[in-house]
Design an enzyme around this catalytic site. Structure first.
Site, PDB file in Angstrom:
ATOM      1  N   ASP A  96       0.832  -1.203   0.000  1.00  0.00           N
ATOM      2  CA  ASP A  96       0.000   0.000   0.000  1.00  0.00           C
ATOM      3  C   ASP A  96       0.871   1.260   0.000  1.00  0.00           C
ATOM      4  OD1 ASP A  96      -2.227  -1.606   0.161  1.00  0.00           O
ATOM      5  OD2 ASP A  96      -2.301  -1.520   2.357  1.00  0.00           O
TER       6      ASP A  96
HETATM    7  N1  URA Z   1      -1.262  -6.086   3.642  1.00  0.00           N
HETATM    8  C1  URA Z   1      -1.757  -4.833   3.704  1.00  0.00           C
HETATM    9  O1  URA Z   1      -2.787  -4.590   4.290  1.00  0.00           O
HETATM   10  N2  URA Z   1      -1.076  -3.860   3.095  1.00  0.00           N
HETATM   11  C2  URA Z   1       0.084  -4.066   2.436  1.00  0.00           C
HETATM   12  O2  URA Z   1       0.662  -3.120   1.900  1.00  0.00           O
HETATM   13  C3  URA Z   1       0.588  -5.370   2.394  1.00  0.00           C
HETATM   14  C4  URA Z   1      -0.114  -6.365   3.007  1.00  0.00           C
END
Ligand code: URA
Length: 237
Positions: A101
């Site tokens: 993310d």
């Molecule tokens: N899980 C998440 O919620 N975000 C990420 O960036 C990676 C795994």
């Protein structure tokens, strides 16, 4: 068969647009024959030269990036946000393997090797990913069990996970939790915590299988060694 301009761009020689210009400028030959049409398709066996120099279609590159916050895991962004690809000084068209993310930090592999990327992302290959999350509150034993055994995301139960409490800050009412999963559903870690009513305040991926972030500060990257690449190939047979 692939379009000539795409093959030239994918080799890292230049961008797709510049490759088109080179073709129109009659600088490109396929098997010694001048090609000046843009739609031309070529096969893997064709030898392509630009200005008499053969392009290397095969060289694969692999990077490990310590992704900073505020960077998007994509090759382009419509809203002009910084992308992980722009952090790496590489002429070839590389792309991230899986996603982190915008606000997640940590280990991310980028490559131009499609087979490698597919193997790593395929759920049947069960590549462990180690995440460390700072969450609001403290997990109850029953919530830890639920996360370990699998919780429902979009009606599908997540696979078994390893969950370890690393630290509890009673005053701030936060915890640091390590979670090891091998699936890669969208926002998986945050959504798993959501299932037990916990909000993730910070998230970092510390490891992908045997690869950790040793020696890499935030925003730094390195090439994977041949040994590391073959290790992944063995792991994902
Ligand atoms: N899980 C998440 O919620 N975000 C990420 O960036 C990676 C795994």
């Amino acid at each position: 068969m692939e379009r000539l301009q795409k093959v030239i761009a994918n080799s890292g020689y230049t961008s797709r647009r510049k490759a088109e210009e080179l073709i129109l400028q009659k600088k490109v030959e396929v098997n010694g024959v001048l090609v000046s049409e843009l739609g031309t398709k070529v096969s893997e066996k064709d030898i392509i030269t630009v200005d008499g120099e053969e392009i290397n279609r095969d060289e694969k590159v692999y990077y490990l990036l310590n992704k900073p916050r505020g960077v998007i895991t994509s090759t382009k962004d419509e809203h002009g946000r910084k992308t992980v690809v722009s952090l790496i000084d590489e002429k070839r068209r590389i792309y991230p393997v899986g996603r982190l993310d915008y606000d997640t930090t940590g280990a991310l592999i980028l490559t131009n090797d499609g087979e490698f990327a597919n193997r790593l992302m395929h759920p049947s290959n069960q590549i462990d990913k180690v995440y460390v999350a700072k969450i609001e509150g403290v997990l109850l034993p029953s919530e830890i069990m639920a996360l370990k055994n699998g919780v429902e995301i979009d009606g599908i139960k997540t696979a078994k996970a390893r969950v370890k409490i690393k630290k509890i800050d009673k005053k701030a009412n936060t915890s640091i939790v390590e979670m090891v999963i091998h699936e890669g559903k969208n926002h998986q870690v945050k959504r798993m915590f959501e299932c037990v009513n916990k909000k993730v305040l910070k998230l970092k991926r510390e490891k992908i299988a045997f690869l950790d972030l040793k020696g890499l500060a935030s925003g730094e990257y390195r090439k994977l060694s041949h040994k590391e690449v073959s290790k992944f190939y063995v792991l994902t047979k």
